[in-house]
Enzyme design. Structure first.
Site, PDB file in Angstrom:
ATOM      1  N   ARG A  90      50.406  30.055  22.589  1.00  0.00           N
ATOM      2  CA  ARG A  90      49.563  31.251  22.672  1.00  0.00           C
ATOM      3  C   ARG A  90      48.390  31.121  23.832  1.00  0.00           C
ATOM      4  NH1 ARG A  90      45.482  33.712  18.006  1.00  0.00           N
ATOM      5  NH2 ARG A  90      45.359  35.694  19.106  1.00  0.00           N
ATOM      6  N   HIS A  91      48.128  32.185  24.464  1.00  0.00           N
ATOM      7  CA  HIS A  91      46.972  32.268  25.431  1.00  0.00           C
ATOM      8  C   HIS A  91      45.729  31.759  24.702  1.00  0.00           C
ATOM      9  CE1 HIS A  91      45.513  35.661  23.146  1.00  0.00           C
ATOM     10  NE2 HIS A  91      46.532  36.263  23.027  1.00  0.00           N
ATOM     11  N   GLY A  92      44.891  31.329  25.417  1.00  0.00           N
ATOM     12  CA  GLY A  92      43.678  30.890  24.900  1.00  0.00           C
ATOM     13  C   GLY A  92      42.681  31.791  24.472  1.00  0.00           C
TER      14      GLY A  92
END
Length: 473
Positions: A90-92
């Site tokens: 998942r993106h940061g």
């Protein structure tokens, strides 16, 4: 805008036409993860759901962002060498979306318009708070999100040095969303020149068919995403006694008439507390509005939405992810074939960046974190010790990693290829064995039905019904 709904609207109509999830049966709680963290004993940070910092599931990173933590030791026999690593990220940490920023602006403006009252110090503090979010930030990656990805890349490289060695090919893909593309680039940059993954900089390839499969699934979009009735449990909880209590408490603290607030505005205030912690590492004055008990209620509201929209609520939520699940195993199959033929592994490292909405359905498809009883508006107390807590499963920078090993000294040909799965860098216990390592053959056998009989095109076809009748589901 979605109409507020009361509990009675969550009758059989809403659920009858959408089969509940039929994945693997629930497991005893001990058979989910080796390491489950205790609930936060104080503070709110353990209850931010999908807006949680990655450090909530790995607190050792607060002391040292490159630490591999207590589970760093390998549990594999020494004669096993990793062949392929497939990481779904998942993106940061990101900024709020434009919609959330708008709602926060509305709430903040109301506080600015009210005369300061000595009885309302919280309202005065919040009126003095600088509204620094702008709609142009709309869900973009924050500087902390970039650091999340760089550090994750360095930890994975330290954990699997043979795979991340110089000149090993890295395939990097992402959803088309800016925060994911930036996260992919940050992951690549975290590996740095010292790991020299080829002289040419690895491009981040856009692949929405895998990273945003939910957008391409007509049945999910029509029956869940765009269908208010599908979220009736969420709407009922917003109108229920637990949320009412939080609403009245916040209204009192802000010296606002309770009619001026609703569950969405209270949730925005709570999430602002979470954003300030994740993005700036500060305790925001917005946090002062909430106790730990309030935080548990608001976490449940977030989890209800995840459960009914991305988790076990409806079968299509997870079945739509089988295109990604099958792709994972197709690449693992190819690596096994190449190894058996003594060929170099063509894709030793595959890293793909998506969303909480990418990982959560996939994890549900595999049957993890499934409670015996569905999450509903009326069973908040019974779900106190639920397994389905989105902040523990898909916080910012969440990652699901499959590692395929070749074991030289295997007793049988079946034991020659083994697999390990890590969620947020912790080994997961496989359903079929309650072990953290499985033969590749046994794992494929356990998920045989999904691998052979889950066809994205057929799963995602809309039922042959009049679309105008969707509200009758």
């Amino acid at each position: 805008r979605r109409r507020p709904r009361s509990a009675p609207s969550c009758g059989s109509r809403a659920v009858a036409a959408m089969a509940p999830h039929r994945a693997a049966p629930a497991l005893p709680s001990a058979a989910i993860l080796l390491l489950l963290l205790p609930l936060a004993s104080a503070g709110l940070s353990g209850y931010f759901g999908t807006k949680s910092r990655y450090e909530e599931v790995n607190p050792h990173l607060l002391r040292d962002p490159l630490s591999l933590g207590p589970a760093a030791g390998s549990r594999l026999p020494a004669a096993c060498a990793p062949l392929q690593l497939r990481a779904l990220l998942r993106h940061g940490t990101r900024y709020p979306t434009a919609g959330q920023i708008r709602r926060l602006g509305q709430l903040h403006t109301r506080l600015l318009r009210r005369p300061a009252a000595a009885a309302c110090p919280a309202a005065a503090d919040l009126a003095a708070w600088q509204m620094w979010y702008e709609e142009s930030l709309d869900g973009r990656l924050a500087p902390q999100g970039r650091r999340d990805m760089e550090h994750l890349a360095r930890r994975l490289a330290a954990r699997f040095p043979a795979l991340f060695a110089a000149r090993r090919r890295l395939v990097l893909a992402s959803s088309s969303k800016h925060r994911c593309l930036q996260s992919g680039a940050a992951f690549r940059d975290g590996l740095g020149p010292s790991l020299s993954l080829g002289s040419d900089e690895v491009e981040v390839e856009v692949n929405d068919s895998l990273m945003r499969f939910f957008d391409h699934c007509a049945k999910f979009v029509a029956l869940v995403e765009d269908n208010d009735v599908a979220m009736c449990q969420v709407d009922a909880f917003k109108e229920g006694p637990e949320m009412r209590k939080v609403l009245e408490k916040v209204a009192s603290a802000l010296c606002l008439p309770v009619e001026e607030l609703n569950a969405d505005l209270v949730q925005v205030a709570f999430l602002t507390c979470s954003y300030e912690l994740a993005i700036k590492n500060v305790t925001s004055p917005w946090c002062s509005l909430f106790s730990e008990e309030d935080a548990k209620v608001l976490e449940y509201l977030n989890d209800l939405k995840q459960y009914w929209k991305r988790g076990y609520g409806y079968d299509i939520n997870s079945r739509s992810s089988c295109i990604l699940f099958q792709d994972i195993f197709q690449h693992l199959d190819k690596a096994v074939e190449e190894s058996k033929s003594s060929k170099p592994i063509s894709s030793p490292l595959i890293v793909q960046v998506g969303h909480a909405e990418t990982l959560q359905p996939l994890i549900a498809l595999m049957g993890f974190f499934k409670d015996d009883e569905p999450l509903k508006a009326n069973n908040y107390v019974r779900q106190t010790h639920r397994k389905f807590r989105s902040g523990r499963i898909v916080p910012y920078a969440a990652n699901l990693v499959f590692v395929l090993y070749h074991c030289d000294q295997a007793k049988t040909s079946k034991e020659e290829y083994q697999v390990q799965m890590l969620l947020n860098e912790k080994p997961m216990l496989f359903h079929h064995s309650s072990e953290t390592i499985s033969t590749y053959e046994d794992l494929k056998d356990y998920y045989k039905d999904i691998l052979e009989n889950c066809h994205f095109k057929e799963e995602c076809e809309l039922p042959k019904i009049n679309i105008t009748a969707i509200d009758e589901l």
